[in-house]
Each structure stands twice: as structure tokens, then as C-alpha cells.
Design an enzyme around this catalytic site. Structure first.
Site, PDB file in Angstrom:
ATOM      1  N   SER A  22       0.652  -1.301  -0.005  1.00  0.00           N
ATOM      2  CA  SER A  22       0.126  -0.071   0.060  1.00  0.00           C
ATOM      3  C   SER A  22       0.982   1.398  -0.043  1.00  0.00           C
ATOM      4  CB  SER A  22      -0.703   0.140   1.372  1.00  0.00           C
ATOM      5  OG  SER A  22      -0.174  -0.140   2.453  1.00  0.00           O
ATOM      6  N   ASN A 109      -2.110  -2.199  13.154  1.00  0.00           N
ATOM      7  CA  ASN A 109      -3.473  -1.926  13.114  1.00  0.00           C
ATOM      8  C   ASN A 109      -4.042  -0.968  13.641  1.00  0.00           C
ATOM      9  OD1 ASN A 109      -3.207  -4.572  11.705  1.00  0.00           O
ATOM     10  ND2 ASN A 109      -4.324  -5.602  13.377  1.00  0.00           N
ATOM     11  N   THR A 154     -40.333  25.976 -10.924  1.00  0.00           N
ATOM     12  CA  THR A 154     -40.630  24.668 -10.370  1.00  0.00           C
ATOM     13  C   THR A 154     -40.787  23.797 -11.809  1.00  0.00           C
ATOM     14  OG1 THR A 154     -43.009  25.192 -10.517  1.00  0.00           O
ATOM     15  CG2 THR A 154     -41.774  25.687  -8.593  1.00  0.00           C
ATOM     16  N   HIS A 155     -40.350  22.631 -11.739  1.00  0.00           N
ATOM     17  CA  HIS A 155     -40.495  21.916 -13.186  1.00  0.00           C
ATOM     18  C   HIS A 155     -39.554  22.252 -14.332  1.00  0.00           C
ATOM     19  CE1 HIS A 155     -43.850  19.841 -10.993  1.00  0.00           C
ATOM     20  NE2 HIS A 155     -44.317  20.922 -10.771  1.00  0.00           N
ATOM     21  N   SER A 276     -13.898  25.289 -28.675  1.00  0.00           N
ATOM     22  CA  SER A 276     -13.820  24.037 -29.414  1.00  0.00           C
ATOM     23  C   SER A 276     -12.869  24.003 -30.572  1.00  0.00           C
ATOM     24  CB  SER A 276     -15.299  23.966 -30.185  1.00  0.00           C
ATOM     25  OG  SER A 276     -15.271  23.163 -31.095  1.00  0.00           O
ATOM     26  N   LYS A 282     -17.455  28.544 -30.382  1.00  0.00           N
ATOM     27  CA  LYS A 282     -17.700  28.133 -29.015  1.00  0.00           C
ATOM     28  C   LYS A 282     -16.943  28.586 -27.665  1.00  0.00           C
ATOM     29  CE  LYS A 282     -19.890  24.044 -28.794  1.00  0.00           C
ATOM     30  NZ  LYS A 282     -20.952  23.949 -28.415  1.00  0.00           N
ATOM     31  N   GLU A 289     -19.422  21.416 -16.024  1.00  0.00           N
ATOM     32  CA  GLU A 289     -19.473  20.135 -16.625  1.00  0.00           C
ATOM     33  C   GLU A 289     -18.931  19.097 -15.852  1.00  0.00           C
ATOM     34  OE1 GLU A 289     -19.501  20.042 -20.714  1.00  0.00           O
ATOM     35  OE2 GLU A 289     -20.895  21.791 -21.116  1.00  0.00           O
ATOM     36  N   TYR A 316      -9.540  -6.338  12.693  1.00  0.00           N
ATOM     37  CA  TYR A 316      -8.995  -5.907  11.510  1.00  0.00           C
ATOM     38  C   TYR A 316      -9.014  -6.944  10.493  1.00  0.00           C
ATOM     39  CZ  TYR A 316      -5.513  -4.291   7.876  1.00  0.00           C
ATOM     40  OH  TYR A 316      -4.991  -3.718   6.711  1.00  0.00           O
ATOM     41  N   GLN A 321      -7.598  -2.164   3.795  1.00  0.00           N
ATOM     42  CA  GLN A 321      -6.777  -1.198   3.068  1.00  0.00           C
ATOM     43  C   GLN A 321      -7.210  -0.376   1.799  1.00  0.00           C
ATOM     44  OE1 GLN A 321      -2.428  -2.863   2.869  1.00  0.00           O
ATOM     45  NE2 GLN A 321      -2.861  -2.859   0.693  1.00  0.00           N
ATOM     46  N   LYS A 324      -8.403   3.660   1.254  1.00  0.00           N
ATOM     47  CA  LYS A 324      -7.410   4.635   1.085  1.00  0.00           C
ATOM     48  C   LYS A 324      -7.587   5.426  -0.202  1.00  0.00           C
ATOM     49  CE  LYS A 324      -4.667   3.043   4.813  1.00  0.00           C
ATOM     50  NZ  LYS A 324      -5.559   1.908   4.612  1.00  0.00           N
TER      51      LYS A 324
HETATM   52  N1  ARG Z   1      -1.475  -1.031   4.840  1.00  0.00           N
HETATM   53  C1  ARG Z   1      -2.300  -1.704   5.933  1.00  0.00           C
HETATM   54  C2  ARG Z   1      -3.825  -0.841   5.893  1.00  0.00           C
HETATM   55  O1  ARG Z   1      -3.715  -0.053   5.051  1.00  0.00           O
HETATM   56  C3  ARG Z   1      -1.700  -1.478   7.235  1.00  0.00           C
HETATM   57  C4  ARG Z   1      -2.198  -2.323   8.254  1.00  0.00           C
HETATM   58  C5  ARG Z   1      -1.501  -3.527   7.981  1.00  0.00           C
HETATM   59  N2  ARG Z   1      -1.748  -4.623   9.002  1.00  0.00           N
HETATM   60  C6  ARG Z   1      -1.727  -5.717   9.018  1.00  0.00           C
HETATM   61  N3  ARG Z   1      -2.271  -6.701  10.080  1.00  0.00           N
HETATM   62  N4  ARG Z   1      -1.453  -6.537   7.807  1.00  0.00           N
HETATM   63  O2  ARG Z   1      -4.722  -1.523   6.243  1.00  0.00           O
END
Ligand code: ARG
Length: 457
Positions: A22, A109, A154-155, A276, A282, A289, A316, A321, A324
Site C-alpha cells: 500500500s 492495525n 418549478t419543473h 472548441s 464556441k 460540466e 482488523y 486497506q 485509502k
Molecule cells: N497497509 C495496511 C492497511 O492499510 C496497514 C495495516 C496492516 N496490518 C496488517 N495486519 N497487515 O490497512
């Protein structure tokens, strides 16, 4: 070697590494990761779990990593699994054995739970600031357009006259509620997960309240299993971002319509328009948009993470992961949209005459003509019918109600007198609406004062 290499006899398969890593995206919160580690080791030292000397070495090492990352001297190297491993390995490289003590009483974790929270918390502040800037801009437009009459719809059909200030005020309300949502999330999420360990706390005498305080949290979270697997705040934030995106998208839609040749209510500034490659005439509202279009990916992030979380058994699991990239993207997207949209609105020209003419041509004062009759003793249902006839007459002649002669009015109903013109003028129609929340200037001024007070808070 991996942080966890001890119990393994084989090297990790390269494809496994690539799939599992990650660092390529969680490097985005290196700052928060280091911030969390500094707080953690400060607490460890206070509790006598590491020595003063180690604490100092670790903090100096972490700060030098931070400085080197910031200056570009240190680059993220691929062999590390995530930002936590990267920082720890780098620290050990720099300061040796002391660095190996940093992870005492901590798991990745609770570390990642903390980093993500710190990141979201920081971003909430920035997003709130951007929404606030937009609100300020809207307030300026409102103050300058208390008597800029325009049709309310409205509408998407002309309904009753309002003012531009009133119309913009509706968006002010939406974005103000968005700020409220961000604030609520902050209040609910601002508890520190660090010290929850892998899932069951730790056997070290940690002072979790102290770490929480160092990091600006209201206090420690109260259940370690929930702490490492709670991503509610991510979902809440994505939900708030989705709502902001939805509001921006509605507003964009209106700007796009208003900017058409058919409406000409506004003209988007050249700096916020594009041309354009083939059609020389244009000038396109691309920014509006794109803001409208990007809403989809923000909703997508929310749906993805809701779905990702629905099957997570305590505590966990690596699925998390996946929170993110989507969250980072949604945050960056909404921030970009807010900044660009604010710039576009701030530089847009409002064609006041066109707006007012449009309100006049669309029979937006028909309700007021009916009210005029009611005030002269005609039952409302009959008045409605009479004004319906007036409208038909005008459509036939291609004129507005105000253009009718008194004789023409009286031919349909003898109740009409000379004062009907005053009664159905745009000004009267709007200014008589002075209950709070209505477009009349007096009402709007009261509301604007309230808004100003809110913004200063
Ligand atoms: N990269 C992991 C995540 O984003 C970090 C935690 C990893 N923990 C583990 N037990 N492998 O969740």
C-alpha cells in the site's frame, strides 16, 4: 526483509508483494504516520517503557525522515509494504537499535487506524475552509443582488418572481449544512485509537489518554476491537463529500443552463471557459460540466467503501486497506471542485436585465394577479380562472400581463382597476414577500445578517 519476516522461510512472491503493498498510496499520509509515532514514543518514555535517551533518538530520527521526505532527499522505495514499514525501516537504518523500540505496544492495525483518522481530520479542516470561501463568495453575490429580479422555477417552468440573492441563498443554505455535517463528523470521530494494539490492547502500561491529548483528540477510544476496525468516519466523510458534490453538481447544472444562448442569465468568464477545436464560435462551460461529472466518482467511493465494510468480521481485516485510494481520490476531487467552482462563480457576470425580462415574460406574476382579485373580494378559485383567461389572451397576442391595456383587463373582469399594474409589477411581487425565508428585500437583509454572524463564528 519484511517487518514480519521471522516466521517465514520463503521470500515473498513478487506478484504477491505488488498486490499486497500500500506504500504506493498510503505514502500520502507520511506526515500523519510520523506525527503519530512521535506521540507514541513520547508516551512510551513518560511511562518508562523506553528510556529518555531512546525517546530522543527516535524523535530526532523521525524528524529527520520527515525533513528528508519533505525536501525530496528521501524517496519512497518500492520494497517496503506500507508507509508504516517504510518509516520504521528507515528509522532503524538511521539510528540503529533504538529505532527497533518504537513499535513497542503498537500494531500496524492501530497505527493505520490512527493515520487514517488524522488524515481525515486534517482534510475535514481544509474542506471546511474551502466551503467557507464559497459561502463568502455567495454572500457577496447576494448582497449585490437584493433587487435583481429573476424567474423562480418549478419543473424548470417559470413560476414566481424571486431575486438572484434569494436563488443564490438557497445554495448558501445547502453549503452551510455541509459545513455542519463536517463539524458533526469531526466531533464524533475525534477519539484516538492508538494503544488498541492489534485488536486486544496491550500488556504494556500505556497512557492512552496522554497519547490522545498529545494528538489533539478528545480522549482515547473505548473498545480496542472497534478501534482497529472502525471506518465509520471514512464513510461519514464520504457521505458528506457526496452531498457537497451533489450540491455543486446541482449548482453547476444551473450555471450551464443559465450560460446557454437561450437563457443568457450569466456569462462565465473567459478564464473559466474553454473553446472548441472545430467550432470557432464556441465558449463552453467545461468547468461546471466537470464538477457535475466528477460527482459520480465521489458517490462511487462511498458505495465502494460501504460495500467493502459490510462483510468485515471483527477486528482488523486487510480488506480495509481498500479505504485509502478511494477516500484520497474523493477528498482531492471535492477539494478541486470547490476551489474551481468558487473561482468560476466569483468571476461570472450576471445579466440582470435578461433575468428581469425573463421573469416578466413568463407570467411569473400570475399568482399576484389572482391575489389582486382576491383582495377585491373575488373567491380564489374564480380569480385563478380569470387570470387563466388573461394568460391565454396574452399568449395569443404574444405579450406579458403588464402589457395589457386596462380595457383588456376589464373585458375579462370588471374588478380590475388602474392599480393592477402596481400590484403585479415585479417589484411589488417580490417585495410583498417579506416573511422570513422569502425573497423580499427586508426578509433577505435579515437573513444575510444571520449568515454573516454564522460565517464569523
Ligand atoms: N497497509 C495496511 C492497511 O492499510 C496497514 C495495516 C496492516 N496490518 C496488517 N495486519 N497487515 O490497512
Amino acid at each position: 526483509m519484511k517487518l514480519w519476516g521471522g516466521r517465514f522461510t520463503k521470500e515473498e512472491n513478487q506478484l504477491v508483494h505488488n498486490f499486497n503493498e500500500s506504500l504506493s498510496f498510503d505514502q500520502k499520509f507520511y506526515h500523519q504516520d510520523i506525527q503519530g509515532s512521535i506521540a507514541h514514543v513520547t508516551m512510551l518514555a513518560k511511562q518508562g517503557i523506553v528510556t529518555e535517551e531512546d525517546r530522543k533518538a527516535i524523535i530526532d530520527g523521525l524528524n529527520s525522515i520527515l525533513a528528508d521526505l519533505e525536501s525530496g532527499k528521501l524517496a519512497f522505495t518500492k520494497e517496503h509494504e506500507d508507509i508504516h514499514s517504510f518509516v520504521e525501516a528507515n528509522l532503524i537504518e538511521r539510528i540503529g537499535d533504538a529505532g527497533k523500540r518504537l513499535h513497542t505496544g503498537r500494531s500496524r492495525n492501530d497505527q493505520v487506524a490512527l493515520d487514517m483518522k488524522l488524515y481525515c481530520r486534517d482534510e475535514i479542516g481544509e474542506i471546511d475552509e474551502l466551503v467557507k470561501n464559497l459561502l463568502k463568495e455567495l454572500l457577496t453575490i447576494m448582497e449585490n443582488n437584493l433587487d435583481t429580479y429573476m424567474p423562480g422555477f418549478t419543473h424548470l417552468q417559470k413560476a414566481q418572481p424571486v431575486t438572484l440573492a434569494h436563488h443564490i441563498g438557497a445554495y448558501y443554505e445547502m453549503f452551510y449544512r455541509d459545513r455542519g455535517r463536517l463539524h458533526d463528523i469531526y466531533e464524533r470521530m475525534n477519539y484516538c485509537p492508538l494503544g488498541s494494539g492489534a485488536l486486544a490492547g496491550t500488556t504494556y502500561p500505556l497512557d492512552r489518554a496522554y497519547t490522545a491529548k498529545l494528538l489533539g483528540f478528545y480522549g482515547p477510544t473505548l473498545n480496542s476491537m472497534d478501534s482497529v476496525s472502525d471506518r465509520d468516519y471514512v464513510i461519514e466523510l464520504l457521505s458528506a463529500l457526496s452531498t457537497i458534490a451533489m450540491h455543486l453538481s446541482r449548482f453547476s447544472e444551473e450555471v450551464i443552463i443559465w450560460n446557454t444562448n437561450e437563457y443568457r442569465f450569466v456569462e462565465i468568464d473567459d478564464a473559466y471557459s474553454t473553446g472548441s477545436s472545430i467550432m470557432p464560435q464556441k465558449k463552453n462551460p467545461d468547468i461546471a460540466e466537470l464538477v457535475r461529472g466528477k460527482t459520480g466518482r465521489v458517490y462511487g467511493a462511498l458505495m465502494s467503501i460501504l460495500t467493502m465494510m459490510k462483510g468485515i468480521p471483527l477486528a482488523y481485516d486487510k480488506d480495509m486497506q481498500e479505504d485509502k485510494e478511494l477516500t484520497f481520490d474523493a477528498i482531492d476531487t471535492v477539494k478541486g471542485c470547490l476551489a474551481l467552482f468558487t473561482g468560476m462563480v466569483a468571476t461570472m457576470t450576471f445579466n440582470k436585465e435578461v433575468m428581469e425580462a425573463s421573469a416578466k415574460n413568463g407570467f411569473t406574476n400570475a399568482t399576484d394577479a389572482a391575489d389582486y382579485l382576491v383582495n377585491h373580494g373575488v373567491p380564489f378559485r374564480d380569480a385563478h380562472g380569470i387570470v387563466g383567461q388573461l394568460v391565454l389572451f396574452c399568449i395569443d397576442k404574444g405579450i406579458a400581463l403588464d402589457d395589457m391595456t386596462l380595457e383588456e383587463f376589464q373585458a375579462i373582469s370588471p374588478v380590475f382597476e388602474e392599480d393592477v399594474y402596481e400590484a403585479i409589477s415585479m417589484k411589488t411581487c417580490v417585495e410583498k414577500r417579506m416573511t422570513i425565508g422569502a425573497p423580499g428585500q427586508e426578509a433577505m437583509k435579515t437573513v444575510i445578517e444571520i449568515y454573516k454572524g454564522q460565517l464569523e463564528k
